[in-house]
Every structure is written in structure tokens, then in C-alpha cells.
Design a protein around this motif. Sequence first.
Motif, short mmCIF file in Angstrom:
data_model
loop_
_atom_site.label_atom_id
_atom_site.label_comp_id
_atom_site.label_asym_id
_atom_site.label_seq_id
_atom_site.Cartn_x
_atom_site.Cartn_y
_atom_site.Cartn_z
N GLY A 78 -5.55 -28.33 5.38
CA GLY A 78 -6.15 -28.84 6.60
C GLY A 78 -6.73 -27.77 7.50
O GLY A 78 -7.41 -28.08 8.48
N PHE A 79 -6.46 -26.50 7.20
CA PHE A 79 -6.96 -25.41 8.05
C PHE A 79 -8.39 -25.03 7.67
O PHE A 79 -9.26 -24.91 8.54
N SER A 80 -8.63 -24.82 6.38
CA SER A 80 -9.99 -24.48 5.93
C SER A 80 -10.09 -24.73 4.43
O SER A 80 -9.10 -24.63 3.69
N ALA A 81 -11.30 -25.04 3.98
CA ALA A 81 -11.58 -25.24 2.56
C ALA A 81 -11.97 -23.90 1.95
O ALA A 81 -12.40 -22.99 2.66
N PRO A 82 -11.83 -23.73 0.63
CA PRO A 82 -12.22 -22.47 -0.01
C PRO A 82 -13.63 -22.01 0.37
O PRO A 82 -13.88 -20.80 0.50
N SER A 83 -14.54 -22.93 0.52
CA SER A 83 -15.91 -22.56 0.87
C SER A 83 -16.01 -21.99 2.29
O SER A 83 -17.02 -21.37 2.64
N GLN A 84 -14.96 -22.17 3.09
CA GLN A 84 -14.97 -21.69 4.47
C GLN A 84 -14.18 -20.39 4.66
O GLN A 84 -14.19 -19.82 5.74
N TRP A 85 -13.48 -19.94 3.62
CA TRP A 85 -12.60 -18.78 3.79
C TRP A 85 -13.34 -17.54 4.29
O TRP A 85 -12.81 -16.80 5.11
N ALA A 86 -14.53 -17.30 3.79
CA ALA A 86 -15.27 -16.10 4.20
C ALA A 86 -15.83 -16.20 5.61
O ALA A 86 -16.32 -15.22 6.16
N ALA A 87 -15.73 -17.39 6.22
CA ALA A 87 -16.22 -17.58 7.59
C ALA A 87 -15.09 -17.88 8.58
O ALA A 87 -15.11 -17.43 9.72
N LYS A 88 -14.08 -18.62 8.10
CA LYS A 88 -12.99 -19.02 8.99
C LYS A 88 -11.66 -18.37 8.65
O LYS A 88 -10.77 -18.27 9.49
N GLY A 89 -11.51 -17.91 7.44
CA GLY A 89 -10.24 -17.35 7.01
C GLY A 89 -9.40 -18.40 6.32
O GLY A 89 -9.77 -19.58 6.23
N LYS A 90 -8.26 -17.99 5.83
CA LYS A 90 -7.38 -18.85 5.05
C LYS A 90 -5.96 -18.81 5.62
O LYS A 90 -5.48 -17.77 6.05
N LEU A 91 -5.29 -19.96 5.60
CA LEU A 91 -3.90 -20.03 6.07
C LEU A 91 -3.02 -20.47 4.91
O LEU A 91 -3.31 -21.47 4.25
N GLU A 92 -1.97 -19.71 4.65
CA GLU A 92 -1.02 -20.05 3.60
C GLU A 92 0.36 -20.34 4.20
O GLU A 92 0.80 -19.64 5.11
N SER A 93 1.00 -21.37 3.69
CA SER A 93 2.37 -21.70 4.06
C SER A 93 3.29 -21.07 3.02
O SER A 93 3.22 -21.41 1.84
N VAL A 94 4.14 -20.12 3.44
CA VAL A 94 4.94 -19.36 2.49
C VAL A 94 6.42 -19.43 2.84
O VAL A 94 6.81 -19.69 3.98
N THR A 95 7.23 -19.19 1.83
CA THR A 95 8.67 -19.03 2.01
C THR A 95 9.03 -17.63 1.55
O THR A 95 8.71 -17.23 0.44
N ILE A 96 9.67 -16.87 2.44
CA ILE A 96 10.03 -15.50 2.14
C ILE A 96 11.54 -15.39 1.98
O ILE A 96 12.30 -15.80 2.87
N THR A 97 11.97 -14.87 0.84
CA THR A 97 13.38 -14.62 0.59
C THR A 97 13.59 -13.12 0.51
O THR A 97 12.92 -12.44 -0.27
N GLY A 98 14.49 -12.59 1.33
CA GLY A 98 14.67 -11.16 1.40
C GLY A 98 15.75 -10.62 0.49
O GLY A 98 16.85 -11.18 0.42
N ALA A 99 15.44 -9.51 -0.21
CA ALA A 99 16.44 -8.87 -1.07
C ALA A 99 17.43 -8.07 -0.24
O ALA A 99 18.61 -8.00 -0.57
N SER A 100 16.96 -7.44 0.84
CA SER A 100 17.84 -6.59 1.65
C SER A 100 18.78 -7.41 2.52
O SER A 100 19.95 -7.07 2.69
N SER A 101 18.27 -8.49 3.09
CA SER A 101 19.07 -9.28 4.03
C SER A 101 19.74 -10.48 3.38
O SER A 101 20.74 -11.00 3.90
N GLY A 102 19.18 -10.99 2.28
CA GLY A 102 19.68 -12.21 1.67
C GLY A 102 19.30 -13.45 2.44
O GLY A 102 19.79 -14.54 2.16
N LEU A 103 18.39 -13.31 3.42
CA LEU A 103 17.96 -14.45 4.23
C LEU A 103 16.64 -15.01 3.72
O LEU A 103 15.87 -14.32 3.03
N THR A 104 16.38 -16.23 4.07
CA THR A 104 15.10 -16.86 3.70
C THR A 104 14.52 -17.55 4.92
O THR A 104 15.24 -18.06 5.77
#
Length: 350
Positions: A78-104
Motif C-alpha cells: 500500500g505504500f508504493s508499487a515497484p514502478s514507483q520505487w525509483a521515485a517514491k522509495g520502498k517500505l518493507e515490513s520486517v521482523t528482526i531477531t537478534g543473536a546478541s540480545s535474543g530479542l525480536t
Amino acid sequence: MARIACVSLLVVGQLAAVALAAAAVNRSGSYYTSWSQILATFSTPTGIHHVSSKTVGTSARGTTPETAGSLSGRVVTGFSAPSQWAAKGKLESVTITGASSGLTSHAFVYLPPQYFQSKYRHTQFPAAEVFTGYPGNDRNLWHGLDYPGILRQEIAGGHARPMVLVLMRTSMSYHRDLECSNVPGGPQAQTFFADDVISGVSRHFRVRPVGWGAVGDSTGGYCAAKLAMTSPTAFRAAVSLSGYYHALRDHTTGDLYGGSQVVRDLNSPRWRLQHLPAPAISLLVTISKEEHGPLGYGDTQKFLKLAKAPMRVDSIITPHGAHNFRAWSAILPQSFDWLSAKLNAPGASR
């Protein structure tokens, strides 16, 4: 019976008035996005669930698998289509799991338009972690405060240079405010933000592995300042929007310091400036003279008076403004311009 009915109606009316007032306050700052968040906040604080480290598969940069936490995500369509990335940018929804902290934790990663332009195809971009207040919601950082849109505007105007933004909440749970701290015998939130987020994101995207920026409002401002001061290699510069500068302890935090005054002091930016050598970082603090109380203008002034080399502290003091999205949005363009200059200064990529 009539008296009981009248009292009941009075109580219901008072509760409704309180709810309406609370809703108005919430609308001004977008602190909650659902009733479940509100109910969770007022329940008994609980610990944070720890997760095991996972093995990273082949990343977008072609590295081989290694045990270093994990990052998985998907495109926010809903943020931008691939054809718009070079003009508007791209937004990714990510989940980060840490090796040092063990937190996510969940985050949104904003890749600016230049990330997809041929001129920049070999560029390692500067990056910044962007924090909500507590309890906050990371979606509000792009849907409410519009960090990506304001950054894009400043880049287009030639006032800022491209950077990658990692939009996050300051706590992994709505039940407790961790203040981005390493809790003795508990969650290692400071390690997660200073080590795990940076290492995970820099392996999956073309960003610099050191010398990041940090930006946040309210509790997020405190986190940005503290993380930069305690991890000056990981963070080169930080922006604190209406942040505070002492280690908080209240009903939202509980005791984060294991009953130790030493640990609490080490989590206080103001104490650190008073008693320890200043780190070689840059910090921008903003506040309105109309923000009163122990976390407002007075606290910021006390911190500014302690500033010393090699740490560079700049400030934006406005005569009017409240502790809300409207006030912070007005300052964000200047904040991005300042942060861009610091992250792109000579030696910033080292």
C-alpha cells in the motif's frame, strides 16, 4: 433503587467523559491504535519473551549463511508499487531477531528512491533508527508522522541526502516500557538496538555498518540520546524530539535497574555528562517552552548546560508547541537536514 440507578448513571457518565478526554489526547499523539493496546498498558507489567537466535540464509548482498540472528520481511504494497520505487522509495515490513540480545521486534525499513536508481547502485547508504514514544506504534512513524515523506521532500529540495530509515517501537511489548535499557537479569534492549538491529539491517540492505543516526520523540528521544552516548561507534548522531535526559522509573517501567543506583545512573544521559568523559557524537535536542513538568523544557535546559567537548549538542527551542505529532512534524524537516549533514560529514562512513 432509584438512588442506586442515579449513582450508576453518574458513574457511567463520568467514565464516558474520561473516555472521551482520553480519546482526544490519543488523537493528538496517536499513542494507541487499538483498545487491546490500551488494556495491555494498564495491566500488570510482564517480562519480555526471549527468542533463540536463528541462522541467516543468503542475504540480498550475497553473503553466505552465518549464525547472526535473522531478518525476514515483506513489501508494504500500500505504500508504493515497484514502478514507483525509483521515485517514491520502498517500505518493507520486517521482523528482526537478534543473536546478541535474543530479542525480536517488528520494524519498517524505508529505502529512499535513490536506492533504486542506477547512479546509486553501488552506494552504501547512511541509516538511522527512528523510534516512537511509549507505548507507540511503528506504523504511525510513516502513516502519521510521515518520516519517509518528509525525508523525501528534504532530499528533493537539496537540503538532505538519501538515507535508509528503520522505523521501530522503543519496547518489544505494550506491557512495559523498557527505555531501551539492558535490564539486569532481563531483556537486553540496548544491545538489541545498538548491535542486533544495525548488524541485521546492514547485512540485508546496502547501508553502512557503523556510524548510524538515531531519531525519536518523547521516550524515543531519550532512547536516541542514550544509545548514541553509550554506543558512539554504532551511532554517530542523534535527534531527540521532546525527549528527556534522566533514567525514568514509574508505573510503566517498573525497576529496570535491578535495584542498583549505579546501573540507573549509567542509563541517565544527564548523569553521564556530569560524571563521565563525553563521547565524540553530535546530538540535536528540541523542545517547546510550553512543555512543562519533569520531562519538559526544564529537564532539557539542565542537559544543555552540561554539554561539553568532544560531544556537540545543538538545540531547537520553540516558544510554542505541545507534546504531540503536530509539533514534531513541524521540526522534522530541520531535523533531517541536521542529521544528514552529520551522517555525511567527512569520515562518517568509517
